[in-house]
Design a protein around this motif. Structure first.
Motif, PDB file in Angstrom:
ATOM      1  N   HIS A  22       0.825  -1.203   0.000  1.00  0.00           N
ATOM      2  CA  HIS A  22       0.000   0.000   0.000  1.00  0.00           C
ATOM      3  C   HIS A  22       0.860   1.253   0.000  1.00  0.00           C
ATOM      4  CE1 HIS A  22      -4.059  -1.845   1.470  1.00  0.00           C
ATOM      5  NE2 HIS A  22      -3.537  -2.484   0.443  1.00  0.00           N
ATOM      6  N   LYS A  23       2.171   1.084   0.029  1.00  0.00           N
ATOM      7  CA  LYS A  23       3.113   2.196  -0.047  1.00  0.00           C
ATOM      8  C   LYS A  23       3.688   2.267  -1.462  1.00  0.00           C
ATOM      9  CE  LYS A  23       4.540   1.590   4.776  1.00  0.00           C
ATOM     10  NZ  LYS A  23       5.682   1.292   5.685  1.00  0.00           N
ATOM     11  N   PRO A  24       4.233   3.426  -1.870  1.00  0.00           N
ATOM     12  CA  PRO A  24       4.866   3.510  -3.189  1.00  0.00           C
ATOM     13  C   PRO A  24       6.058   2.557  -3.282  1.00  0.00           C
ATOM     14  CG  PRO A  24       4.442   5.696  -2.310  1.00  0.00           C
ATOM     15  CD  PRO A  24       4.187   4.732  -1.181  1.00  0.00           C
ATOM     16  N   VAL A  25       6.139   1.830  -4.396  1.00  0.00           N
ATOM     17  CA  VAL A  25       7.255   0.905  -4.615  1.00  0.00           C
ATOM     18  C   VAL A  25       7.718   1.001  -6.061  1.00  0.00           C
ATOM     19  CG1 VAL A  25       6.518  -0.752  -2.844  1.00  0.00           C
ATOM     20  CG2 VAL A  25       5.743  -1.037  -5.206  1.00  0.00           C
ATOM     21  N   MET A  26       8.899   0.468  -6.301  1.00  0.00           N
ATOM     22  CA  MET A  26       9.409   0.298  -7.652  1.00  0.00           C
ATOM     23  C   MET A  26       9.651  -1.184  -7.884  1.00  0.00           C
ATOM     24  SD  MET A  26      12.016   3.522  -8.162  1.00  0.00           S
ATOM     25  CE  MET A  26      11.421   5.197  -7.875  1.00  0.00           C
ATOM     26  N   LYS A  27       9.383  -1.607  -9.105  1.00  0.00           N
ATOM     27  CA  LYS A  27       9.614  -3.003  -9.485  1.00  0.00           C
ATOM     28  C   LYS A  27      10.681  -3.015 -10.580  1.00  0.00           C
ATOM     29  CE  LYS A  27       7.337  -7.069 -11.487  1.00  0.00           C
ATOM     30  NZ  LYS A  27       6.057  -7.579 -12.079  1.00  0.00           N
ATOM     31  N   MET A  28      11.773  -3.701 -10.296  1.00  0.00           N
ATOM     32  CA  MET A  28      12.889  -3.746 -11.228  1.00  0.00           C
ATOM     33  C   MET A  28      13.119  -5.181 -11.691  1.00  0.00           C
ATOM     34  SD  MET A  28      16.710  -2.130 -10.814  1.00  0.00           S
ATOM     35  CE  MET A  28      17.208  -3.145  -9.441  1.00  0.00           C
ATOM     36  N   THR A  29      13.210  -5.357 -12.988  1.00  0.00           N
ATOM     37  CA  THR A  29      13.535  -6.662 -13.551  1.00  0.00           C
ATOM     38  C   THR A  29      15.010  -6.662 -13.914  1.00  0.00           C
ATOM     39  OG1 THR A  29      11.296  -6.865 -14.440  1.00  0.00           O
ATOM     40  CG2 THR A  29      12.966  -8.345 -15.335  1.00  0.00           C
ATOM     41  N   VAL A  30      15.754  -7.673 -13.430  1.00  0.00           N
ATOM     42  CA  VAL A  30      17.201  -7.724 -13.662  1.00  0.00           C
ATOM     43  C   VAL A  30      17.613  -9.116 -14.114  1.00  0.00           C
ATOM     44  CG1 VAL A  30      17.763  -5.907 -12.000  1.00  0.00           C
ATOM     45  CG2 VAL A  30      17.643  -8.264 -11.231  1.00  0.00           C
ATOM     46  N   ASP A  31      18.658  -9.131 -14.889  1.00  0.00           N
ATOM     47  CA  ASP A  31      19.289 -10.389 -15.283  1.00  0.00           C
ATOM     48  C   ASP A  31      20.639 -10.457 -14.592  1.00  0.00           C
ATOM     49  OD1 ASP A  31      20.496 -12.583 -16.536  1.00  0.00           O
ATOM     50  OD2 ASP A  31      19.426 -12.212 -18.406  1.00  0.00           O
ATOM     51  N   ILE A  32      20.825 -11.479 -13.764  1.00  0.00           N
ATOM     52  CA  ILE A  32      22.053 -11.605 -12.966  1.00  0.00           C
ATOM     53  C   ILE A  32      23.198 -12.187 -13.792  1.00  0.00           C
ATOM     54  CG2 ILE A  32      22.992 -12.517 -10.791  1.00  0.00           C
ATOM     55  CD1 ILE A  32      20.764 -10.516 -10.433  1.00  0.00           C
ATOM     56  N   GLY A  33      22.889 -12.669 -14.983  1.00  0.00           N
ATOM     57  CA  GLY A  33      23.921 -13.225 -15.838  1.00  0.00           C
ATOM     58  C   GLY A  33      24.473 -14.538 -15.298  1.00  0.00           C
ATOM     59  N   ALA A  34      25.784 -14.701 -15.434  1.00  0.00           N
ATOM     60  CA  ALA A  34      26.431 -15.960 -15.051  1.00  0.00           C
ATOM     61  C   ALA A  34      26.402 -16.200 -13.546  1.00  0.00           C
ATOM     62  CB  ALA A  34      27.881 -15.954 -15.537  1.00  0.00           C
ATOM     63  N   TYR A  35      26.077 -15.154 -12.769  1.00  0.00           N
ATOM     64  CA  TYR A  35      26.057 -15.292 -11.317  1.00  0.00           C
ATOM     65  C   TYR A  35      24.674 -15.657 -10.796  1.00  0.00           C
ATOM     66  CZ  TYR A  35      30.801 -13.517 -10.915  1.00  0.00           C
ATOM     67  OH  TYR A  35      32.156 -13.381 -11.010  1.00  0.00           O
ATOM     68  N   GLY A  36      23.770 -16.036 -11.687  1.00  0.00           N
ATOM     69  CA  GLY A  36      22.408 -16.349 -11.273  1.00  0.00           C
ATOM     70  C   GLY A  36      22.314 -17.446 -10.240  1.00  0.00           C
ATOM     71  N   ASP A  37      23.153 -18.449 -10.340  1.00  0.00           N
ATOM     72  CA  ASP A  37      23.077 -19.553  -9.383  1.00  0.00           C
ATOM     73  C   ASP A  37      24.349 -19.684  -8.549  1.00  0.00           C
ATOM     74  OD1 ASP A  37      24.732 -20.321 -11.402  1.00  0.00           O
ATOM     75  OD2 ASP A  37      23.660 -22.172 -11.900  1.00  0.00           O
ATOM     76  N   ILE A  38      25.093 -18.574  -8.411  1.00  0.00           N
ATOM     77  CA  ILE A  38      26.300 -18.576  -7.578  1.00  0.00           C
ATOM     78  C   ILE A  38      26.006 -17.823  -6.291  1.00  0.00           C
ATOM     79  CG2 ILE A  38      28.713 -17.880  -7.388  1.00  0.00           C
ATOM     80  CD1 ILE A  38      28.926 -18.081 -10.416  1.00  0.00           C
ATOM     81  N   PRO A  39      26.039 -18.479  -5.138  1.00  0.00           N
ATOM     82  CA  PRO A  39      25.764 -17.785  -3.869  1.00  0.00           C
ATOM     83  C   PRO A  39      26.890 -16.825  -3.522  1.00  0.00           C
ATOM     84  CG  PRO A  39      26.429 -20.044  -3.443  1.00  0.00           C
ATOM     85  CD  PRO A  39      26.287 -19.926  -4.932  1.00  0.00           C
ATOM     86  N   THR A  40      26.557 -15.822  -2.732  1.00  0.00           N
ATOM     87  CA  THR A  40      27.525 -14.771  -2.406  1.00  0.00           C
ATOM     88  C   THR A  40      28.744 -15.306  -1.677  1.00  0.00           C
ATOM     89  OG1 THR A  40      26.190 -14.333  -0.429  1.00  0.00           O
ATOM     90  CG2 THR A  40      25.808 -12.940  -2.334  1.00  0.00           C
TER      91      THR A  40
END
Length: 879
Positions: A22-40
């Motif tokens: 119910h508050k203002p938000v932003m929705k961002m779509t991102v592609d993580i690339g090769a790091y998509g399945d690499i944990p920090t």
């Protein structure tokens, strides 16, 4: 951008209530690339470098619900999409914004994510997202980042995007009393309220101040002339356009004099207490940079007071103290200025209560008159003047004097504002003592200002703060009725257009000018001001900005809710007619539960003292009831269900043996018999009984009496495109916008109650529906119609030409329909012409249209007569 790095593909801003928050938000779509399945934890040095840049992340709770939860997730190994969400929120928090809501979800494993995060400053929210992506891309590559430079940039652009302090204070006061606020653009222009009582405000300049009045106030000499006509004391002066004329005017007036631009503000180019020709020449040169004309005016000795007039009353008074520093025997003027500017209440422009002092050429010229330079060490206790004018915008401070102003001075200030036609004015008075009448002391009013800044009254350096923002909002909205515009928002799978039209019509019978947004256009009363499908948030916002309306009824479609959120802050009544499987597979809405989640927003976004109108017999209603806070009003078309709702203790609107009744506690009100309501066709159209019930419930929720509801329901006849009937030489044509299985089922059920020789269907479906839905419509049609013409919409909505028609035909024939009685005529108008040509008296042709107006035009030109009841009362079943 390297292929293995994070990239942003889309950024959507939801400025109002939305399906995520119910508050203002932003929705961002991102592609993580090769790091998509690499944990920090598997990215070398990533966690350590990230925490050194933003140590506040150590305290983030994350979804674990305790302080340090995010730190644990980092150590365990989380993914970059999740980290990105926290970095964006943390940077905003460091910049002073209280934001905490965020959510990250996978779109396509392993690398495509969307993340939603709260924001308060739109520019800051957008730029933090970009900076966060930049930082994470460098960290995953092992690069070092100097985050201070980024934060300085973000701090600067965020401050520039903030509302000015005067506007912000007024906005805060408006929100306290539930007045909706709409910011227009990225400056300080806002709209307070909706409809006829809405007001445009920029700083303290309102839409009630005429342009000519604002122009007059900016022309200081013209202002003085008008004030003089009202016998208001003003300093004598002349307008000059050359240096020699300035010297001559000063000689005639007598020194000391004041030199200032004819039309400037914030003290720009103003010099006071000038005596020598050299000073006057220099001051003229400076003033002429701001205006072609320059005023030479007598200098009146005294302090500079700002009197704030709101409407017909003085609301605050401040003595303005010019920018200065006081010596300590150790520091230079420049160092003393730097020390003063360290005050966190001082900003670069107007974003803080005070403005930083600038050591510019104006200050240096004044220092020279005091035999000083910026590098002079100032003796202890000695005050050094750096400005002659007391404007807050040039570093001045203020002392509150509201309680001591003499009544004569207050009356003269109000008179001065009225003389120039300014509703909110800053009156500048020069006098030695504001507590004494300037009629006795020789004080004068030197200026009348439009859009006066109110920082000095909200945050005086000495004395009591004055909440003049409240005074301004009280002036703009003087009564409870002026604060509120009745709003009804209607959503659902079927019936929402009819319900919205009914509500608008009944409200109009009470004398209101009612705006309506719908799939059929935007209307002010009966006048269409925008054609097409206007059931989205942009149309709602547009209508609510229209000062012609007393009330608004908003048809609110699923698509707009998903893509942009709601176009209003809160409704007085939210209506959900029903929720069935429709539009599934679009915009991430895949299941009925998803659809309930989306459409529930209309019932959730209702004022605390408002009402949520729900269909008691709809299977999804129990789930919606759990989500709402407003008072529920249930409607239902089956008395067998009455007992199960009695125990809920809520208001109920129901069909009792053909009578629409309202039960509220121990009171029961009879509204009307369904046979008296034209759109039910004598009770034959069951769905329009439902729609009448829903409309009656919404109107009752608005406080409309049952007698007025009855009159409105009985007088509503023009429901274009919804069971719209024409008599074409004994053949009845019905136009309806059934566009999903539930809609077809409703129309076909109603047709069974209408006498006919043959039932002819011209059927089609929008291309964005699921194959299963299209087949269901085809099968239903094959089991009901005697003759079927299959057409296609001109807007294929992603389908190949003929694809929808083939699906429908296959389903029609699979239902056992005779092939000889089915045909494809792609254009719906040609299909109607063919159906009429083939039909005989007594046939009923039903057209499930895409484009209504061309069919209406054809029927009218063909001599068909519009019917508000079946021809010859051909009703087989009624209540």
């Amino acid at each position: 951008m390297k292929a293995n790095q994070i990239s942003i593909s889309e950024l959507t801003i939801y400025s109002g209530k939305n399906i995520y928050s119910h508050k203002p938000v932003m929705k961002m779509t991102v592609d993580i690339g090769a790091y998509g399945d690499i944990p920090t934890k598997d990215i070398p040095m990533f966690n350590d470098k990230l925490l050194s840049l933003l140590p506040g992340l150590r305290k983030n709770c994350c979804g674990l619900g305790y302080e340090g939860g995010f730190l644990d997730r980092l150590r365990e190994g989380t993914y970059l999409g999740h980290v990105l969400e926290h970095v964006i929120l943390e940077m905003q928090y460091v910049l002073g914004y209280e934001v905490s809501f965020g959510r990250t979800r996978t779109i396509t494993a392993p690398s495509l994510y969307y993340l939603v995060y709260e924001y308060q400053n739109e520019v800051c929210g957008q730029e933090c997202a970009k900076v966060a992506v930049f930082i994470l891309n460098h960290l995953i590559c092992g690069d070092d980042i100097r985050i201070g430079e980024f934060m300085d940039y973000l701090r600067k652009i965020s401050a520039e995007a903030e509302l000015g302090p005067s506007t912000a204070a007024i906005v805060d006061e408006a929100k306290k009393r539930g007045i909706p606020v709409t910011r227009i653009g990225h400056e300080s222009l806002v709209r307070l309220g909706y409809g006829k009582n809405s007001r445009l405000v920029e700083s303290t300049l309102t839409d009630a101040t005429a342009c000519v009045c604002a122009d007059i106030s900016s022309n200081k000499q013209l202002s003085k002339y008008l004030l003089g006509e009202h016998r208001i004391p003003v300093p004598y002066g002349k307008v000059v356009y050359s240096e020699i004329s300035a010297l001559m005017a000063a000689n005639q007036i007598g020194t000391p004099v004041v030199v200032k631009p004819l039309d400037s503000n914030q003290g720009k180019g103003v010099r006071l207490n000038l005596t020598s020709p050299g000073e006057i020449r220099e001051a003229f040169s400076r003033a002429s940079k701001y205006s072609k004309g320059v005023i030479i005016e007598q200098f009146v000795k005294g302090d500079d007071y700002r009197v704030l007039v709101v409407g017909d009353a003085v609301r605050a008074v401040a003595r303005r103290v010019p920018a200065c520093v006081t010596g300590d025997g150790a520091h230079t003027v420049r160092e003393l200025v730097d020390i003063v500017n360290e005050d966190p209440n001082r900003g670069e422009k107007h974003e803080k209560p005070l403005t930083r002092i600038r050591l510019d050429d104006v200050a240096e010229a004044l220092l020279k008159k005091q035999d000083m330079t910026p590098e002079t060490v100032v003796p202890s206790g000695v005050t050094v003047q750096l400005r002659q004018n007391g404007n807050i915008s040039t570093g001045g401070t203020a002392v509150d004097c509201t309680d001591i102003i003499h009544p004569d001075n207050a009356d003269l200030a109000v008179c001065a504002a009225g003389a120039l036609g300014i509703d909110i004015a800053g009156i500048d008075i020069v006098t030695e003592d504001i507590s004494k009448s300037i009629l006795d002391t020789g004080g004068v009013i030197v200026e009348v200002n439009t859009a006066p800044g109110i920082r000095m009254h909200l945050y005086p350096s000495v004395g009591q703060p004055r909440n003049v923002a409240k005074d301004i909002v009280d002036f703009l909205f003087p009564s409870a009725s002026s604060v509120r515009l009745p709003i009804v928002s209607v959503t659902g799978t079927n019936g929402k257009t009819t319900v919205a039209r009914l509500i608008q019509h009944v409200l109009m019978t009470t004398g209101m000018t009612v705006g309506l947004t719908s799939t059929g256009g935007t209307f002010i009363g009966k006048k269409c001001i925008a054609r097409g499908d206007n059931s989205g948030p942009l149309s709602a916002r547009s209508l609510l900005s229209n000062k012609a309306i007393d009330a608004a009824v908003l048809e609110t479609a699923r698509g707009g809710i998903v893509r942009e959120g709601l176009g209003y802050e809160a409704a007085d009544v939210g209506v959900i007619t029903n929720i069935t499987e429709d539009h599934l597979g679009l915009d991430g809405v895949s299941t009925l539960d998803d659809l309930v989640y989306v459409k529930s927003l209309v019932a959730e976004a209702v004022r605390e003292d408002g009402a949520a109108v729900l269909n008691a017999l709809d299977p999804t209603t129990p789930a919606v009831l759990k989500r709402i806070k407003a008072r529920p009003i249930l409607f239902y078309n089956d008395m067998k269900a009455d007992a199960q709702f009695t125990r809920l203790g809520c208001v109920r609107v129901y069909n009792d043996g053909g009578w629409i009744r309202i039960r509220d506690g121990r009171e029961t009100y009879n509204v009307a018999h369904v046979r008296e309501i034209p759109i039910t066709l004598g009770g034959a159209i069951g769905c329009n009984i439902d729609n009448a019930l829903a409309a009656a419930a919404a109107l009752y929720g608005l406080g409309i009496p049952a007698t007025q509801i009855k009159a409105g329901l009985m007088s509503f006849t023009d429901n274009a495109g919804r069971f719209e009937l024409y008599d074409c030489r004994g053949v009845t044509v019905m136009l309806d916008y059934g566009h999903n299985p539930a809609g077809y089922e409703t129309v076909l059920g109603a047709c069974k109650n209408l006498e006919h020789r043959r039932l002819v269907g011209i059927i089609g479906m929008p291309g964005d529906r699921r194959d299963a839905d299209i087949r269901a419509v085809g099968e239903m049609s094959g089991k009901t119609f005697d003759r079927i013409l299959v057409k296609e919409d001109t807007d294929k909505r992603g389908r190949e030409k003929g694809e929808v028609a083939r699906l429908l035909c296959d389903a029609v024939l699979a239902a056992g329909f005779p092939p000889s009685q089915a045909a494809v005529v792609e254009d719906e108008l040609e299909a109607l012409k063919k159906a009429i040509a083939e039909s005989k008296e007594g046939d009923l042709i039903v057209v499930f249209y895409e484009k209504l107006s061309r069919l209406q035009k054809f029927l009218t030109e063909a001599g068909a007569q519009k019917q508000y009841a079946p021809a010859n009362n051909r009703v087989l079943a009624s209540v």
